[in-house]
Enzyme design. Structure first.
Site, short mmCIF file in Angstrom:
data_model
loop_
_atom_site.label_atom_id
_atom_site.label_comp_id
_atom_site.label_asym_id
_atom_site.label_seq_id
_atom_site.Cartn_x
_atom_site.Cartn_y
_atom_site.Cartn_z
N ARG A 197 0.84 -1.20 0.00
CA ARG A 197 0.00 0.00 0.00
C ARG A 197 0.87 1.26 0.00
O ARG A 197 0.41 2.35 -0.25
CB ARG A 197 -0.98 -0.01 1.16
CG ARG A 197 -0.38 0.12 2.52
CD ARG A 197 -1.46 0.11 3.58
NE ARG A 197 -1.43 -1.15 4.30
CZ ARG A 197 -2.41 -1.60 5.03
NH1 ARG A 197 -3.53 -0.94 5.12
NH2 ARG A 197 -2.30 -2.73 5.70
N HIS A 254 11.38 -20.70 9.14
CA HIS A 254 12.63 -20.70 8.36
C HIS A 254 13.76 -21.41 9.08
O HIS A 254 14.76 -21.77 8.47
CB HIS A 254 13.01 -19.28 7.90
CG HIS A 254 13.67 -18.43 8.96
ND1 HIS A 254 12.97 -17.79 9.93
CD2 HIS A 254 14.98 -18.13 9.17
CE1 HIS A 254 13.81 -17.11 10.70
NE2 HIS A 254 15.04 -17.31 10.26
N GLU A 263 20.36 -13.84 20.58
CA GLU A 263 20.59 -12.81 19.56
C GLU A 263 21.22 -11.59 20.21
O GLU A 263 20.93 -11.29 21.38
CB GLU A 263 19.28 -12.41 18.90
CG GLU A 263 18.59 -13.52 18.14
CD GLU A 263 17.42 -12.98 17.33
OE1 GLU A 263 17.55 -12.86 16.10
OE2 GLU A 263 16.39 -12.67 17.94
N ASP A 295 7.34 -15.35 19.23
CA ASP A 295 8.23 -15.08 18.09
C ASP A 295 9.18 -16.25 17.84
O ASP A 295 9.56 -16.52 16.71
CB ASP A 295 9.03 -13.80 18.38
CG ASP A 295 9.82 -13.32 17.16
OD1 ASP A 295 9.29 -13.43 16.04
OD2 ASP A 295 10.95 -12.81 17.34
N LYS A 310 16.71 -11.48 23.05
CA LYS A 310 17.33 -10.45 22.22
C LYS A 310 18.26 -9.60 23.08
O LYS A 310 18.10 -9.55 24.30
CB LYS A 310 16.24 -9.58 21.59
CG LYS A 310 15.40 -10.36 20.56
CD LYS A 310 14.69 -9.45 19.59
CE LYS A 310 13.90 -10.23 18.57
NZ LYS A 310 14.74 -10.78 17.48
N LYS A 360 5.22 -16.98 10.40
CA LYS A 360 4.86 -17.12 11.78
C LYS A 360 4.86 -15.75 12.43
O LYS A 360 5.46 -14.85 11.85
CB LYS A 360 5.83 -18.07 12.51
CG LYS A 360 7.32 -17.75 12.16
CD LYS A 360 8.23 -17.83 13.30
CE LYS A 360 8.19 -16.66 14.22
NZ LYS A 360 9.04 -15.50 13.82
N HIS A 419 10.06 -21.78 16.20
CA HIS A 419 11.43 -22.22 15.89
C HIS A 419 11.96 -23.25 16.90
O HIS A 419 12.49 -24.28 16.52
CB HIS A 419 12.41 -21.04 15.89
CG HIS A 419 12.09 -19.96 14.89
ND1 HIS A 419 11.52 -20.20 13.68
CD2 HIS A 419 12.29 -18.60 14.94
CE1 HIS A 419 11.39 -19.05 13.01
NE2 HIS A 419 11.83 -18.07 13.76
N LYS A 426 17.11 -24.14 7.59
CA LYS A 426 18.55 -23.91 7.71
C LYS A 426 19.27 -25.23 7.46
O LYS A 426 18.85 -26.28 7.97
CB LYS A 426 18.89 -23.37 9.11
CG LYS A 426 18.40 -21.93 9.32
CD LYS A 426 18.77 -21.42 10.69
CE LYS A 426 18.15 -20.07 10.97
NZ LYS A 426 18.89 -18.93 10.44
#
Ligand code: BG6
Length: 467
Positions: free
Chosen positions: A52, A190, A228, A247, A341, A160, A252, A194
């Site tokens: 958009r 994903h 991370e 998340d 994180k 996801k 995962h 891997k």
């Protein structure tokens, strides 16, 4: 594992909803560039970016160049140019029914020019809260089926998190099934794509040396850590609604756990692999509401609230769960899943500790390094040279870089896209897997939503083990 991996890609149309978003910028467009560079995209393959916002193909190509530069690579101008020729933009609001006429006209025109049907692949790289309305509109505008020139498939690729809890995920499964059959839906995780994650299965099932010890008689603990160093990278609205549990853990980490501990499928194909994964996920005891404080830990990095502009935010940027797999192979082995994180390092590992339970003898560990420094390491005891009987832990290691060259190829999103185009569902999650995973964590989602009790504020750079 991936039976179809040597087959050529089918001609097709890839429609990316959200072509100007973070996911497309960081992962999808660079993956398409790499596929183009390796000449893996078929001649007849068009990419339609639906957005958009105002967007132009040269700006998308600049974004790819910048992303490659950030990872130390130089973009090849000829590859960028040929990718650019495949790309076009359709400006539309994907939640507005009227805007689908334009998209449909563009797809029909591309197929009419060739006089053939092309497989249509719709990739939802958009906020999860609009998956439902967008899929309804793909259905009501007839884009869920092939085109007028003959047989071709329409497929849906969904990112996801799939739903926000068990109830919303159940509703979403049903809603998507009104427009697309399970065979047409590719729910992306994903991490499964891997190389290192796929190698877990080969490592486990092709090496008899480890098969006999892959159980509770020998394994004393199993820990999966996805640490991370990055924060939320500007994804404020997304992350505030999601948090680390939704998340990373619900998808995962539970998927990595499933492929590490499931029984060997009779055949390593899509349906047998999914069946074994589902059996394993069903054997994990869902956390009960009264167990949440003992089995789940949550944290938030200092500075997060300022970053998202919400001084009261209780969204977790760190989550740890203690789980129990109640089958004969794994019962009683403590399983820990943790992710966060802004931790001290970027590292995703799966570590199994081996030893006789209750014994004080030193243990061996086996670690799958999913990333970085992809590889597998076994820690053993060796006798130190000398007249004394001193022992010392030493490492026996396999490294992808040493054995196969630098970065594992293809990267996860290249494989996700290739498998979607080919129609191979092995590395995607089924609705049953998604719902079973939600069942495991649902009480944690609900209890954490009630209050901020137990939320640990940690300093950026803290190791996962210290939270
Ligand atoms: C995504 C999460 O699924 O995975 C992100 O939404 C996370 O928050 C990312 O940063 C990590 O993926 P990778 O492949 O870079 O480890």
């Amino acid at each position: 594992m991936n039976a179809a991996s040597n087959e050529p890609l089918m001609s097709g149309l890839l429609v990316v909803f959200g072509i100007t978003g973070d996911l497309a910028h960081r992962y999808l467009l660079p993956a398409l560039y790499q596929l183009e560079r390796q000449k893996l995209l078929p001649d007849e393959f068009e990419i339609i970016g639906a957005t958009r916002r105002s967007a132009e193909v040269p700006l998308l190509l600049d974004g790819i160049e910048a992303e490659l530069k950030a990872s130390g690579q130089t973009a090849d101008p000829a590859t960028l140019a040929s990718l650019g020729r495949r790309l076009r933009i359709v400006t539309m609001d994907p939640t507005k029914a009227a805007d689908y006429a334009n998209l449909k006209a563009t797809l029909d025109e591309l197929e009419n020019e060739r006089g053939v049907c092309l497989n249509r692949l719709f990739y939802l790289a958009i906020p999860p809260q609009i998956y439902g309305p967008v899929v309804d509109l793909l259905g009501s505008s007839g884009l869920n089926s092939g085109c007028q020139h003959g047989a071709a498939d329409s497929r849906l690729m969904v990112e996801k998190p799939f739903g926000y809890d068990l109830t919303s995920a159940t509703e979403l499964v049903e809603r998507l099934h009104h427009s697309f059959s399970e065979r047409q839906i590719f729910r992306i995780d994903h991490y499964l794509a891997k190389e290192t994650a796929q190698n877990i299965l080969v490592f486990r099932f092709a090496n008899p040396i480890f098969q006999a010890v892959w159980n509770r008689q020998h394994v004393t603990s199993l820990t999966i850590t996805a640490a991370e160093t990055i924060g939320i990278e500007g994804r404020v609205a997304f992350y505030e609604n999601v948090g680390a549990l939704r998340d990373f853990v619900q998808n995962h980490l539970l998927q990595l756990l499933a492929i590490t501990t499931m029984a060997e499928p009779a055949v390593l194909d899509s349906s047998h692999t999914h069946a074994e994964k589902l059996k394993l996920l069903k054997a994990i005891t869902p956390i009960q509401p009264n167990e949440v404080t003992q089995r789940a830990v949550r944290g938030q990095y200092r500075g997060y609230r300022e970053e998202v502009g919400n001084p009261d935010s209780t969204t977790e940027t760190f989550a740890r769960l203690k789980l129990d797999i109640s089958n004969n192979t794994w019962r009683g082995v403590p399983v820990t899943l943790q992710t966060g994180k802004r931790l001290n390092e970027r590292s995703t590992t799966i570590t199994l500790t081996f030893g006789a339970s209750g014994s004080s003898a030193p243990a061996n560990t086996l670690t799958f390094r999913i990333q970085p420094n992809e590889g597998i390491a076994v820690e053993l005891l060796a006798k130190e040279p000398g007249l004394d009987q001193h022992t010392k832990p030493v490492e026996m290691a396999f490294s992808y870089a040493e054995s196969f060259g630098p970065a594992p190829q293809p990267n996860a999103y290249e494989r996700v896209l290739m498998d979607g185009i080919r129609g191979d569902q092995t590395l995607f999650t089924t609705s049953d897997e998604v719902l079973t995973s939600w069942r495991i964590v649902d009480s944690v989602v609900k209890e954490w939503a009630k209050s901020s009790d137990g939320l640990i504020i940690y300093e950026p750079g803290t190791p996962a083990a210290n939270i």
